[in-house]
Design a protein around this motif. Sequence first.
Motif, PDB file in Angstrom:
ATOM      1  N   CYS A  30      38.202 -73.973 102.172  1.00  0.00           N
ATOM      2  CA  CYS A  30      39.556 -73.706 101.420  1.00  0.00           C
ATOM      3  C   CYS A  30      39.756 -72.106 101.343  1.00  0.00           C
ATOM      4  CB  CYS A  30      39.168 -74.363  99.869  1.00  0.00           C
ATOM      5  SG  CYS A  30      39.151 -76.160  99.916  1.00  0.00           S
ATOM      6  N   VAL A  31      38.505 -71.409 101.131  1.00  0.00           N
ATOM      7  CA  VAL A  31      38.808 -70.051 100.820  1.00  0.00           C
ATOM      8  C   VAL A  31      39.545 -69.368 101.819  1.00  0.00           C
ATOM      9  CG1 VAL A  31      37.109 -70.208  98.922  1.00  0.00           C
ATOM     10  CG2 VAL A  31      36.561 -69.315 101.396  1.00  0.00           C
ATOM     11  N   ALA A  32      39.573 -69.622 102.997  1.00  0.00           N
ATOM     12  CA  ALA A  32      40.239 -68.666 104.196  1.00  0.00           C
ATOM     13  C   ALA A  32      41.612 -68.691 103.764  1.00  0.00           C
ATOM     14  CB  ALA A  32      39.878 -69.491 105.361  1.00  0.00           C
ATOM     15  N   CYS A  33      42.217 -69.749 102.752  1.00  0.00           N
ATOM     16  CA  CYS A  33      43.822 -69.684 102.706  1.00  0.00           C
ATOM     17  C   CYS A  33      43.858 -69.403 101.007  1.00  0.00           C
ATOM     18  CB  CYS A  33      44.245 -70.886 102.877  1.00  0.00           C
ATOM     19  SG  CYS A  33      44.434 -71.106 104.656  1.00  0.00           S
ATOM     20  N   HIS A  34      42.939 -70.037 100.439  1.00  0.00           N
ATOM     21  CA  HIS A  34      42.829 -70.006  98.756  1.00  0.00           C
ATOM     22  C   HIS A  34      42.119 -68.885  98.227  1.00  0.00           C
ATOM     23  CE1 HIS A  34      45.693 -73.473  98.981  1.00  0.00           C
ATOM     24  NE2 HIS A  34      44.581 -74.114  99.701  1.00  0.00           N
ATOM     25  N   THR A  36      41.795 -64.481  96.864  1.00  0.00           N
ATOM     26  CA  THR A  36      42.395 -63.255  95.843  1.00  0.00           C
ATOM     27  C   THR A  36      43.422 -62.620  96.628  1.00  0.00           C
ATOM     28  OG1 THR A  36      40.524 -61.815  96.373  1.00  0.00           O
ATOM     29  CG2 THR A  36      40.638 -62.858  94.264  1.00  0.00           C
ATOM     30  N   THR A  37      43.415 -62.640  97.818  1.00  0.00           N
ATOM     31  CA  THR A  37      44.283 -61.891  98.804  1.00  0.00           C
ATOM     32  C   THR A  37      45.693 -62.869  99.074  1.00  0.00           C
ATOM     33  OG1 THR A  37      42.550 -60.584  99.774  1.00  0.00           O
ATOM     34  CG2 THR A  37      44.667 -60.865 100.783  1.00  0.00           C
ATOM     35  N   ASN A  38      45.215 -64.102  99.815  1.00  0.00           N
ATOM     36  CA  ASN A  38      46.544 -64.800  99.931  1.00  0.00           C
ATOM     37  C   ASN A  38      46.963 -65.886  99.095  1.00  0.00           C
ATOM     38  OD1 ASN A  38      45.787 -63.892 102.834  1.00  0.00           O
ATOM     39  ND2 ASN A  38      44.341 -65.658 103.608  1.00  0.00           N
TER      40      ASN A  38
END
Length: 75
Positions: A30-34, A36-38
């Motif tokens: 999940c965190v690759a897209c969800h 603080t940046t994206n």
Amino acid sequence: MYRILSLFVVVSAPVLAAEADVFRFVQKNCVACHNTTNKSGDIDLASMKEAKVFDESREIWEKVVEKVRLKQMPP
């Protein structure tokens, strides 16, 4: 793995043994897209690293579980 994530939304108090599995799933899928940046879908899952976030962010986790259950996520 999806069942464990669903369990966290259904159960009011997360089981400590499964917490690591859920956070590992989120980190991996999940965190690759969800993050603080994206913030894809306006959701930052990277900052949710403690069990208390399940209670504090119940609405977000219910959306996450629904997307995973319907196989809309992870892509």
